[in-house]
Design a protein around this motif. Structure first.
Motif, short mmCIF file in Angstrom:
data_model
loop_
_atom_site.label_atom_id
_atom_site.label_comp_id
_atom_site.label_asym_id
_atom_site.label_seq_id
_atom_site.Cartn_x
_atom_site.Cartn_y
_atom_site.Cartn_z
N HIS A 1 96.05 -10.39 25.31
CA HIS A 1 97.33 -10.17 25.95
C HIS A 1 98.27 -9.54 24.92
N ALA A 2 98.82 -8.39 25.24
CA ALA A 2 99.58 -7.61 24.26
C ALA A 2 100.87 -8.30 23.84
N HIS B 1 97.57 -10.85 18.16
CA HIS B 1 96.78 -11.06 16.96
C HIS B 1 95.31 -11.35 17.25
N GLU B 2 95.01 -11.66 18.49
CA GLU B 2 93.63 -11.94 18.87
C GLU B 2 92.88 -10.67 19.29
N ILE C 1 95.61 -5.20 25.35
CA ILE C 1 95.12 -4.44 24.21
C ILE C 1 93.75 -3.87 24.58
N PRO C 2 93.60 -2.54 24.52
CA PRO C 2 92.34 -1.93 24.98
C PRO C 2 91.16 -2.30 24.09
N ASP C 3 90.06 -2.66 24.74
CA ASP C 3 88.83 -2.93 23.99
C ASP C 3 87.88 -1.74 24.00
N THR D 1 90.75 -0.12 11.74
CA THR D 1 91.29 -0.92 12.84
C THR D 1 90.37 -2.07 13.23
N GLY D 2 89.25 -2.21 12.55
CA GLY D 2 88.31 -3.28 12.86
C GLY D 2 87.46 -3.02 14.08
#
Length: 392
Positions: A180-181, A186-187, A229-231, A265-266
């Motif tokens: 959730h943005a 942070h997740e 947050i786009p995956d 960006t991981g």
């Protein structure tokens, strides 16, 4: 009857049918690999005038190979036809006219082959705008035993050949993790940040590239909702350069940009080919000059472009490394500067002016074939240039 008179008679005999064919293709635009109507109307006309036709070759349903064998053995001269359209623009690149010139030239060359000996081929090559069937056809050996391959592309210039850039098409995929943005950013692992950073790194790369480098692309998937947050994100990128040797180096650097953006960006990154690679077009200048001489006899003020590179790409490039090949251009815009891939150019491609220019090209190619079959030294010089450049 002189060769030129024979050619004029042959062109006049088929001119009406060729125009009807070109207009039919223009009025019924079909995307690459879907050109069933265009393929059928061409092959029917070729069969009517004595060509043996095979369709669905080399893994392409809408490809064809038409052959007319003269009364005596001799060199193999091939013409190429394209006939795919563009999304929304129809024939905004004028491929209906390329089909007209390819088929019409083949028909006009028949009596020349009968007189001097030779075989005339017309290859139907689908999907030039996308997949580039000539690449696969060349890899499959379709042109290995051709003595020359020729075609003409409508433009706003009259040229004797068109050298084009090498091209690679790449798809980049970035994988992150949703969150959730607002409540838990942070997740998440933001795949949109990765693709944006990728484009920023490519923009920085441009400072360290050669002048002929071209890198252009789009984000085809940037996420689904602003509060998530786009995956997953995706980009489609084209790289170009004048020669394939430098293009590989350039493409490796673009891939490194994607790897760096993912690392920072991981995210995880994958890339794949989106379409076939196109080699640069290495025109046979001896053949190009011979064609120019014929067009000048017909009163056309043609540009001798030599080694000039035009800023575009074509799958004929792969053929030009297999056998001597040229792609000339002809002006269908009545002297106006009208760019291809526009609605204005699509309108030009269906005009009477364009049809008459295509008929001139047909005469020029047939006269070139006569020079090749009547005077073997022309073919010898063409092959010497090809062998010298490609170390055959």
């Amino acid at each position: 009857m002189k060769d030129v008179e024979k050619i004029n008679v042959a062109v006049e005999e088929t001119a009406s049918e060729l125009k009807q064919m070109a207009l039919y293709i223009h009025e019924n635009p079909e995307l690459g690999l879907e050109e069933r109507k265009a393929c059928q109307v061409q092959t029917q006309l070729l069969e009517k005038y004595g060509f043996s036709v095979e369709t669905g070759l080399f893994g392409f349903e809408t490809s064809y190979r038409a052959v007319y064998k003269g009364k005596k053995p001799g060199p193999k001269i091939a013409m190429l036809a394209e006939y795919d359209a563009l999304p929304e623009l129809g024939h905004g690149c004028g491929h209906n006219l390329i089909a007209m010139v390819g088929v019409g030239s083949g028909l006009a060359m028949r009596q020349i082959a009968d007189q001097y000996g030779g075989e005339i081929y017309v290859f139907g090559t689908p999907a030039e705008e996308t997949w580039g069937s000539k690449v696969g056809m060349a890899k499959a050996g379709a042109f290995d035993d051709m003595d020359v391959v020729m075609m003409a592309h409508p433009m706003d210039r009259e040229t004797n050949c068109m050298n084009t850039m090498a091209l690679k098409s790449l798809k980049f995929k970035f994988f992150g993790r949703t969150a959730h943005a607002a409540a838990a950013p942070h997740e998440g692992v933001n795949a949109l940040d990765a693709v944006i950073n990728f484009f920023n790194m490519v923009n920085a790369l441009r400072q360290q590239t050669k002048e002929d480098a071209r890198i252009h692309g789009i984000i085809t998937d940037g996420g689904k909702a602003p509060n998530v947050i786009p995956d997953y994100t995706e980009a489609f990128v084209l790289t170009r350069a004048n020669k394939m040797a430098y293009l590989q180096e350039l493409t490796d650097k673009v891939i490194a940009c994607a790897e760096g953006a993912a690392l920072g960006t991981g995210c995880r990154m994958e890339w794949e080919k989106a379409d076939e690679d196109f080699m640069d077009t290495d025109s046979n200048l001896t053949l190009a000059e011979l064609y120019a001489e014929q067009m000048e006899k017909l009163g056309v003020a043609i540009e001798h472009t030599g080694s000039e590179i035009l800023p575009g790409s074509s799958d004929i490039g792969d053929i030009s490394y297999v056998c001597p090949a040229i792609q000339s251009t002809f002006d269908i815009c009545e002297g106006e500067q009208v760019g291809a891939h526009t609605r204005e150019f699509a309108a030009c491609a269906g005009s009477d002016q364009a049809m008459e220019k295509a008929l001139l090209c047909i005469r020029g190619f047939a006269m070139t074939a006569a020079e090749l079959l009547r005077n073997p030294e022309n073919l010898t010089a063409i092959k010497e240039e090809f062998n010298r450049k490609h170390h055959k």
